[in-house]
Design a protein around this motif. Structure first.
Motif, mmCIF file in Angstrom:
data_model
loop_
_atom_site.group_PDB
_atom_site.id
_atom_site.type_symbol
_atom_site.label_atom_id
_atom_site.label_comp_id
_atom_site.label_asym_id
_atom_site.label_seq_id
_atom_site.Cartn_x
_atom_site.Cartn_y
_atom_site.Cartn_z
ATOM 1 N N LYS A 63 0.282 -32.697 4.544
ATOM 2 C CA LYS A 63 -0.066 -33.944 3.868
ATOM 3 C C LYS A 63 -1.530 -34.309 4.080
ATOM 4 N N ALA A 64 -2.013 -34.148 5.295
ATOM 5 C CA ALA A 64 -3.424 -34.428 5.560
ATOM 6 C C ALA A 64 -4.310 -33.468 4.773
ATOM 7 N N GLN A 65 -3.930 -32.195 4.719
ATOM 8 C CA GLN A 65 -4.704 -31.204 3.979
ATOM 9 C C GLN A 65 -4.778 -31.562 2.496
ATOM 10 N N GLU A 66 -3.665 -31.987 1.936
ATOM 11 C CA GLU A 66 -3.650 -32.371 0.520
ATOM 12 C C GLU A 66 -4.637 -33.509 0.252
ATOM 13 N N GLN A 67 -4.656 -34.477 1.155
ATOM 14 C CA GLN A 67 -5.581 -35.595 0.978
ATOM 15 C C GLN A 67 -7.029 -35.153 1.139
ATOM 16 N N LEU A 68 -7.274 -34.257 2.061
ATOM 17 C CA LEU A 68 -8.634 -33.764 2.267
ATOM 18 C C LEU A 68 -9.119 -32.940 1.076
ATOM 19 N N LEU A 69 -8.223 -32.200 0.448
ATOM 20 C CA LEU A 69 -8.598 -31.421 -0.728
ATOM 21 C C LEU A 69 -9.045 -32.316 -1.878
ATOM 22 N N ASN A 70 -8.530 -33.539 -1.909
ATOM 23 C CA ASN A 70 -8.882 -34.487 -2.963
ATOM 24 C C ASN A 70 -9.998 -35.436 -2.546
ATOM 25 N N SER A 71 -10.628 -35.132 -1.421
ATOM 26 C CA SER A 71 -11.704 -35.962 -0.905
ATOM 27 C C SER A 71 -13.053 -35.302 -1.166
ATOM 28 N N PRO A 72 -14.113 -36.090 -1.367
ATOM 29 C CA PRO A 72 -15.449 -35.494 -1.524
ATOM 30 C C PRO A 72 -15.851 -34.627 -0.341
ATOM 31 N N ILE A 73 -15.246 -34.891 0.830
ATOM 32 C CA ILE A 73 -15.603 -34.118 2.019
ATOM 33 C C ILE A 73 -15.189 -32.662 1.885
ATOM 34 N N ALA A 74 -14.275 -32.354 0.933
ATOM 35 C CA ALA A 74 -13.822 -30.975 0.737
ATOM 36 C C ALA A 74 -14.977 -30.041 0.398
ATOM 37 N N ASP A 75 -16.054 -30.579 -0.151
ATOM 38 C CA ASP A 75 -17.217 -29.741 -0.466
ATOM 39 C C ASP A 75 -17.845 -29.142 0.784
ATOM 40 N N ARG A 76 -17.557 -29.755 1.932
ATOM 41 C CA ARG A 76 -18.108 -29.266 3.193
ATOM 42 C C ARG A 76 -17.199 -28.255 3.883
ATOM 43 N N VAL A 77 -16.004 -28.020 3.330
ATOM 44 C CA VAL A 77 -14.997 -27.210 4.018
ATOM 45 C C VAL A 77 -14.926 -25.813 3.416
ATOM 46 N N ALA A 78 -15.099 -24.798 4.273
ATOM 47 C CA ALA A 78 -14.949 -23.404 3.842
ATOM 48 C C ALA A 78 -13.490 -23.008 3.767
#
Length: 303
Positions: A63-78
């Motif tokens: 659930k946390a991952q799903e929210q992070l994928l929809n967050s602008p911060i996802a651009d920082r995640v490899a």
């Protein structure tokens, strides 16, 4: 490893060791990235459950991952990864009691941390993660995350140091969420409340010797020697946590500050407050995602 043209790409049940059927991990790659891209970082998650609970697994990060994928911060995640590891015995578990013959459910320290190290090594060898990851843990997972940075963490009966044999590179940042950090203090606090379950699960995972509990605890770390590349430690905790008292994050922060981590500079230690009960933070995912977002932003503010 063949990749499709669809992103994000999810993989589950990736075997990183042949010790048991719990030696697996899952990954999510949000978008194409180069192994030489230093502008993005991995998020690696370690679940909790007091080292024994079969109801908690790598999927508790979904659930946390799903929210992070929809967050602008996802651009920082490899990439995202979440780790399963062998569990301590739970023969009286109400819905899924352990079997003494099952290697996945009869682990004892240092089996849990050795599994986490083996999983991280798999990620480092497969994706060239190196130190470019934030290691996140909830509850007992926070304990395990900080143990990764300890390298030499065991008591007298654990002389061999598997972390060094594996040559695992510790992360640049660690985030502990609703964590356990000092086992003797945890047991003492709850023994006073006649909550002997805490003593039972600590003894099941670490044995009866309190000196070994202390030696394995992250508050007994020597990060000045073992985590030289550590740039950020974030301790996130809720005052509404009904299972882990606020004393635990306070003790961890005291240990970090005594070892040169400050509120600012190149080696930072931060305490942030979350909202919700102990398991609520991962069950709903919002607070775990918020803590990770905060940690990513804080990490990149260092540059």
């Amino acid at each position: 490893m063949a990749l499709s043209d669809e992103w994000p790409q999810f993989r589950k049940d990736i075997t990183y060791s042949n010790e048991s059927n719990l030696n697996t991990l899952q990954t999510c790659i949000p978008r194409p990235t180069s192994s030489n891209d230093r502008s993005r970082i991995w998020i690696v998650y370690v679940h909790g459950g007091a080292w024994f609970d079969p109801d908690q697994s790598a999927s508790t990060f979904d659930k946390a991952q799903e929210q992070l994928l929809n967050s602008p911060i996802a651009d920082r995640v490899a990439g995202f990864a979440s780790i399963n590891y062998r569990l301590s015995p739970a023969p009286t578990h109400p819905s899924n009691p352990s079997n003494p013959a099952d290697p996945a459910r009869n682990a004892r320290h240092p089996d849990h941390i050795n599994d986490v190290l083996a999983a991280i090594l798999h990620l480092q060898e497969t994706y060239r993660v190196e130190d470019r990851y934030i290691l996140v843990g909830h509850s007992a997972g926070a304990f395990l995350a900080l143990q990764v940075a300890m390298k030499r963490y065991w008591g007298t009966q654990y002389e061999s140091t598997y972390a060094l044999e594996l040559n695992v590179v510790p992360p640049v940042a660690i985030l502990g969420i609703e964590g356990l950090y000092d086992l003797p203090a945890l047991v003492k606090y709850h023994d006073k409340l006649s909550q002997h379950m805490y003593h039972n699960f600590v003894e099941s995972a670490f044995g009866p010797n309190e000196a070994d509990w202390a030696a394995a605890s992250p508050t007994a770390s020597n990060f000045e020697e073992t985590w030289e590349n550590g740039q950020l430690a974030v301790i996130a905790h809720s005052h509404s946590d009904e299972l882990v008292e606020w004393e635990q994050p306070e003790l961890m922060m005291k240990s970090l500050t005594s070892q040169g981590f400050k509120d600012s500079g190149s080696r930072r230690a931060k305490l942030i407050e979350l909202q919700g009960k102990h398991d609520q933070v991962w069950e709903e995912g919002h607070e775990v995602a918020r803590a990770i977002e905060w940690t990513i932003k804080e990490f990149y503010s260092l540059f």
